[in-house]
Scaffold this active site. Structure first.
Site, PDB file in Angstrom:
ATOM      1  N   TRP A 183      20.693  -0.790   0.171  1.00  0.00           N
ATOM      2  CA  TRP A 183      20.336  -0.361   1.521  1.00  0.00           C
ATOM      3  C   TRP A 183      21.203  -1.191   2.459  1.00  0.00           C
ATOM      4  O   TRP A 183      21.118  -2.400   2.479  1.00  0.00           O
ATOM      5  CB  TRP A 183      18.857  -0.593   1.803  1.00  0.00           C
ATOM      6  CG  TRP A 183      18.438   0.059   3.097  1.00  0.00           C
ATOM      7  CD1 TRP A 183      18.638  -0.408   4.353  1.00  0.00           C
ATOM      8  CD2 TRP A 183      17.782   1.309   3.238  1.00  0.00           C
ATOM      9  NE1 TRP A 183      18.136   0.472   5.277  1.00  0.00           N
ATOM     10  CE2 TRP A 183      17.605   1.542   4.623  1.00  0.00           C
ATOM     11  CE3 TRP A 183      17.314   2.262   2.338  1.00  0.00           C
ATOM     12  CZ2 TRP A 183      16.984   2.684   5.114  1.00  0.00           C
ATOM     13  CZ3 TRP A 183      16.699   3.404   2.835  1.00  0.00           C
ATOM     14  CH2 TRP A 183      16.540   3.602   4.204  1.00  0.00           C
TER      15      TRP A 183
ATOM     16  N   ARG B 264      12.297   2.259  -3.265  1.00  0.00           N
ATOM     17  CA  ARG B 264      12.647   1.197  -2.323  1.00  0.00           C
ATOM     18  C   ARG B 264      13.553   1.715  -1.197  1.00  0.00           C
ATOM     19  O   ARG B 264      13.686   1.048  -0.171  1.00  0.00           O
ATOM     20  CB  ARG B 264      13.392   0.075  -3.070  1.00  0.00           C
ATOM     21  CG  ARG B 264      12.509  -0.698  -4.026  1.00  0.00           C
ATOM     22  CD  ARG B 264      13.327  -1.564  -4.969  1.00  0.00           C
ATOM     23  NE  ARG B 264      12.472  -2.543  -5.636  1.00  0.00           N
ATOM     24  CZ  ARG B 264      12.486  -3.842  -5.394  1.00  0.00           C
ATOM     25  NH1 ARG B 264      13.315  -4.340  -4.513  1.00  0.00           N
ATOM     26  NH2 ARG B 264      11.685  -4.657  -6.036  1.00  0.00           N
TER      27      ARG B 264
ATOM     28  N   LYS C 293      -7.028 -10.353   9.886  1.00  0.00           N
ATOM     29  CA  LYS C 293      -6.764 -10.418   8.444  1.00  0.00           C
ATOM     30  C   LYS C 293      -7.961 -10.978   7.694  1.00  0.00           C
ATOM     31  O   LYS C 293      -8.346 -10.472   6.642  1.00  0.00           O
ATOM     32  CB  LYS C 293      -5.537 -11.294   8.173  1.00  0.00           C
ATOM     33  CG  LYS C 293      -4.229 -10.626   8.398  1.00  0.00           C
ATOM     34  CD  LYS C 293      -3.957  -9.580   7.329  1.00  0.00           C
ATOM     35  CE  LYS C 293      -2.980  -8.543   7.861  1.00  0.00           C
ATOM     36  NZ  LYS C 293      -3.521  -7.634   8.856  1.00  0.00           N
TER      37      LYS C 293
ATOM     38  N   ASN D 136      20.599  -8.756  -3.718  1.00  0.00           N
ATOM     39  CA  ASN D 136      19.600  -8.352  -2.727  1.00  0.00           C
ATOM     40  C   ASN D 136      19.399  -9.511  -1.764  1.00  0.00           C
ATOM     41  O   ASN D 136      19.419 -10.672  -2.178  1.00  0.00           O
ATOM     42  CB  ASN D 136      18.252  -8.056  -3.383  1.00  0.00           C
ATOM     43  CG  ASN D 136      18.285  -6.824  -4.255  1.00  0.00           C
ATOM     44  OD1 ASN D 136      19.243  -6.059  -4.237  1.00  0.00           O
ATOM     45  ND2 ASN D 136      17.239  -6.630  -5.033  1.00  0.00           N
ATOM     46  N   GLY D 137      19.141  -9.217  -0.502  1.00  0.00           N
ATOM     47  CA  GLY D 137      18.847 -10.282   0.454  1.00  0.00           C
ATOM     48  C   GLY D 137      19.951 -10.461   1.465  1.00  0.00           C
ATOM     49  O   GLY D 137      20.692  -9.527   1.793  1.00  0.00           O
TER      50      GLY D 137
ATOM     51  N   GLU E 130      -4.321 -11.695  15.156  1.00  0.00           N
ATOM     52  CA  GLU E 130      -3.943 -11.127  13.865  1.00  0.00           C
ATOM     53  C   GLU E 130      -4.549 -11.920  12.709  1.00  0.00           C
ATOM     54  O   GLU E 130      -5.006 -11.348  11.713  1.00  0.00           O
ATOM     55  CB  GLU E 130      -2.417 -11.072  13.745  1.00  0.00           C
ATOM     56  CG  GLU E 130      -1.870 -10.736  12.367  1.00  0.00           C
ATOM     57  CD  GLU E 130      -2.267  -9.369  11.849  1.00  0.00           C
ATOM     58  OE1 GLU E 130      -1.980  -9.093  10.669  1.00  0.00           O
ATOM     59  OE2 GLU E 130      -2.882  -8.573  12.596  1.00  0.00           O
TER      60      GLU E 130
ATOM     61  N   HIS F   6     -14.512 -21.040  28.285  1.00  0.00           N
ATOM     62  CA  HIS F   6     -15.149 -19.937  28.991  1.00  0.00           C
ATOM     63  C   HIS F   6     -16.088 -19.153  28.069  1.00  0.00           C
ATOM     64  O   HIS F   6     -16.215 -17.933  28.203  1.00  0.00           O
ATOM     65  CB  HIS F   6     -14.087 -19.019  29.601  1.00  0.00           C
ATOM     66  CG  HIS F   6     -13.253 -19.704  30.630  1.00  0.00           C
ATOM     67  ND1 HIS F   6     -13.620 -19.807  31.958  1.00  0.00           N
ATOM     68  CD2 HIS F   6     -12.064 -20.361  30.518  1.00  0.00           C
ATOM     69  CE1 HIS F   6     -12.703 -20.476  32.624  1.00  0.00           C
ATOM     70  NE2 HIS F   6     -11.747 -20.833  31.774  1.00  0.00           N
TER      71      HIS F   6
ATOM     72  N   CYS G 225      16.797  -3.304  -1.727  1.00  0.00           N
ATOM     73  CA  CYS G 225      17.754  -2.924  -2.753  1.00  0.00           C
ATOM     74  C   CYS G 225      17.155  -3.135  -4.138  1.00  0.00           C
ATOM     75  O   CYS G 225      16.194  -3.870  -4.323  1.00  0.00           O
ATOM     76  CB  CYS G 225      19.022  -3.754  -2.621  1.00  0.00           C
ATOM     77  SG  CYS G 225      19.687  -3.820  -0.946  1.00  0.00           S
TER      78      CYS G 225
ATOM     79  N   GLU H 195     -10.781  -8.403   7.621  1.00  0.00           N
ATOM     80  CA  GLU H 195     -10.465  -7.232   6.809  1.00  0.00           C
ATOM     81  C   GLU H 195     -10.731  -7.456   5.327  1.00  0.00           C
ATOM     82  O   GLU H 195     -11.297  -6.591   4.653  1.00  0.00           O
ATOM     83  CB  GLU H 195      -8.984  -6.868   6.970  1.00  0.00           C
ATOM     84  CG  GLU H 195      -8.610  -6.153   8.234  1.00  0.00           C
ATOM     85  CD  GLU H 195      -7.140  -5.814   8.247  1.00  0.00           C
ATOM     86  OE1 GLU H 195      -6.820  -4.619   8.326  1.00  0.00           O
ATOM     87  OE2 GLU H 195      -6.300  -6.728   8.162  1.00  0.00           O
TER      88      GLU H 195
ATOM     89  N   LYS I 162      -5.490   2.852   4.404  1.00  0.00           N
ATOM     90  CA  LYS I 162      -4.159   2.348   4.745  1.00  0.00           C
ATOM     91  C   LYS I 162      -3.619   3.014   6.009  1.00  0.00           C
ATOM     92  O   LYS I 162      -3.032   2.367   6.857  1.00  0.00           O
ATOM     93  CB  LYS I 162      -3.198   2.584   3.578  1.00  0.00           C
ATOM     94  CG  LYS I 162      -1.804   2.011   3.798  1.00  0.00           C
ATOM     95  CD  LYS I 162      -1.844   0.501   3.911  1.00  0.00           C
ATOM     96  CE  LYS I 162      -0.500  -0.087   4.252  1.00  0.00           C
ATOM     97  NZ  LYS I 162      -0.589  -1.526   4.563  1.00  0.00           N
TER      98      LYS I 162
END
Length: 609
Positions: free
Chosen positions: A74, A27, A485, A98-99, A481, A504, A2, A488, A604
């Site tokens: 939203w 947004r 990161k 917002n939130g 992940e 192992h 929002c 990257e 992206k």
């Protein structure tokens, strides 16, 4: 996400607020509204749909007033409608928000008992009534607002105006961004500097826990202890671009900090916060999950790791067999699809070429296809039988952060829904897991308060040539992940392993020069993970333990460094533990001086094979 705009000005402000809201249309939103002070009284205009609808309302019923607030909403709590649109108001105060307010049910029940009447289905309206209650009790506006804000639980940004208080705006931030703009004879509030660019280029960003009191051009900011706070005024160039960095050094940092808000929006789409249950707006979905012989999950990169987390959730909660593979491998190995099979594809852009090709292959083999995407107009969303949105908003940094946690925020309710549809979960367990999910934004806000410590650790990690990440169970994908990161954006070689696999092979790499990052909440697998961690330390490895308070206490003093994550239900640990691995990678890259937002050789969205 929002959008918020507030003006304490010297001329009628409704038109300027609408123009500023247009700058926040990126947004996404489904309704909009404005409230101003007209001869000291609160008046407002709201409309369902785009800002053009609000423009039409304002042409028919102009809204004067020099002090006002505006909002693009939203829908989270409550469907898109004019009644649910912001601003929400009583005769004494109007607010935009917002939130998500986690404890709105308890507050609403308390206020109803005191005679307050609610007109919307939103959590936001409780803020207006709570402030009104304190005004009724004789508190002045500033004190009434601060008293009410202290009772709110969740992630939020708020802006408000008060009856009879010309030139007064009060704002507050906890997890959702809010900026203050400084004009010559005016001051402003906004979700980001881009919204305020037509008015000023001098902007401060509130810290979590801050309250700002604007009286005309005078601005006073107070911290979480109600002490005067001096937030740096920055000269921005937001007017030159679509999305500004909100005071952060990089878009990636901004997007890490946006996670409490965007996770809240995504969860609110899939959860009923009153009933603490999952709500699926797609009627075919529950039937497909209930009848599925197998679920096939496929994605690329970070989205694939979100799918790996989903595999654990679907199998553990719903007892639904899951096969998962990266999209570039899945279709070329000619998988055997079962009858009554469901295939799930995850993509931020919705245009990833390999993922799209895998989806088309599954459709050709009679699978019901589901897509979790951040761009609802994308090709993958259009071609899937069922499209499930995430609400991360635009993600500018190439390394995915908020898109990943929003994917988890969609997968978790879907796994709960599958468990209910297949008869493997009772209502009490659904309530418990949904409550845990709704608390995730608050926990992330709490974690991000330690950012200065993570910055120091990032500098230490930046000195390494090789880094290992370890995790077990649902946190194993977080190890993968975390390693991705770091690779990257810092260009440091890193690998993620299941902790039990250390013996192992990878244990041969351990020495005092190799940091080992262990992701180990104090859950049912903690003791086994710590046992593997002890093997690392016995060989001189430098362990960074990411755990909760109990896990850090139980690990002992031999651990080189620790990162404490708030204690929470183990079910939501992937959502919470994603943030420290992102933040650690970010600060390692900053320490190395790499191009964080646009790392070399990466794009992206990968729209070719």
């Amino acid at each position: 996400m929002c959008g918020i705009v507030g003006i304490a000005g010297t001329k009628d402000c409704a038109g300027a607020i609408v123009d500023a809201l247009r700058r926040l249309e990126y947004r996404g939103y489904d309704s909009a509204g404005i409230a101003t002070l007209v001869q000291g009284k609160i008046d407002r205009r709201r409309a369902l749909g785009k800002l053009s609808a609000l423009d039409a309302v304002l042409r028919d019923r102009p809204l004067p007033g020099h002090t006002g607030i505006g909002h693009t909403r939203w829908a989270t709590h409550g469907k898109p409608s004019e009644l649910n649109a912001h601003p929400h108001a009583t005769d004494k105060v109007a607010i935009v928000h917002n939130g998500i307010i986690e404890n709105f049910r308890e507050l609403r029940a308390e206020l109803i008992a005191k005679g307050h009447k609610f007109e919307s289905e939103t959590d936001s309206e409780v803020c207006a009534h709570l402030i009104s209650q304190y005004l009724d009790e004789g508190l002045p506006p500033e004190q009434a607002a601060k008293t009410a804000i202290k009772r709110l639980e969740g992630a939020y940004a708020l802006a408000m105006i008060f009856k009879g208080e010309e030139g007064l705006l009060i704002g507050a931030r906890m997890g959702s961004p809010l900026a203050v703009g400084y004009g010559v004879n005016e001051a402003y509030l906004g979700s980001d500097a881009f919204a305020l660019a037509p008015f000023t280029n001098r902007v401060s960003y509130l810290d979590d826990g801050d309250v700002v009191v604007v009286r005309g051009p005078e601005v006073k900011i107070y911290d979480v202890q109600d002490r005067p706070a001096n937030r740096e005024i920055k000269v921005t160039s937001a007017s030159a671009g679509l999305v500004d960095k909100a005071g952060h050094r990089h878009y990636m940092a901004k997007e890490i900090h946006e996670q409490p808000e965007v996770i809240a929006h995504t969860l609110a789409h899939y959860l009923d916060p009153d009933a603490r249950t999952v709500r699926l707006n797609e009627p075919r979905l529950a039937k497909a999950l209930a009848e599925a012989m197998r679920l096939t999950i496929s994605a690329c990169g970070t989205a694939y790791y979100a799918g790996l987390v989903g595999k654990y959730w679907f199998e553990q909660l719903a007892r639904l067999p899951v096969e998962i593979d990266v999209a570039s491998e899945l279709r070329y190995r000619q998988p055997v699809y079962p009858e009554n099979g469901v295939a799930l594809y995850i993509s931020q852009s919705g245009e990833t070429a390999d993922t799209l090709a895998a989806l088309r292959d599954a459709k050709a083999h009679g699978q019901v296809t589901i897509a979790i995407v951040n761009v609802p107009e994308s090709t993958i969303a259009r071609e899937a039988d069922i499209a499930l949105p995430t609400f991360a908003g635009p993600e500018i940094g190439v390394a995915s952060t908020k898109a990943f946690t929003c994917q988890l925020s969609a997968l978790a309710p879907l796994a709960i829904a599958a468990a209910r549809a297949r008869g493997h979960m009772d209502l009490a367990t659904e309530n418990k897991l949904c409550s845990a999910l709704l608390g995730a934004p608050r926990h992330i806000v709490e974690f991000l308060k330690q950012e200065s410590r993570i910055e120091h650790l990032g500098g230490e990690v930046a000195k390494a040539r090789d880094v290992l990440y370890l995790g077990r169970g649902v946190n194993y994908p977080l190890a993968l992940e975390g390693a991705l990161k770091l690779k990257e954006i810092s260009y440091i070689h890193a690998e993620g392993y299941a902790a039990g696999e250390m013996k192992h092979g990878p244990i041969a790499l351990i020495d005092e020069k190799v940091p080992v990052i262990v992701i180990a909440p104090h859950d049912a697998l903690y003791e086994k993970t710590v046992s593997n961690m002890q093997e690392v330390m016995a060989r001189g490895g430098k362990v960074i333990l990411i755990s909760d308070k109990a896990g850090i206490a139980a690990a002992g003093a031999q651990v080189w460094q620790t990162v404490e994550v708030p204690e929470a239900d183990p079910f939501i640990s992937p959502l919470l533990y994603a943030v420290p691995v992102q933040t650690l990678a970010y600060y390692a890259a900053v320490a190395k001086g790499t191009d964080v937002d646009q790392p070399r050789n990466l794009a992206k969205s990968v729209t070719v094979e």
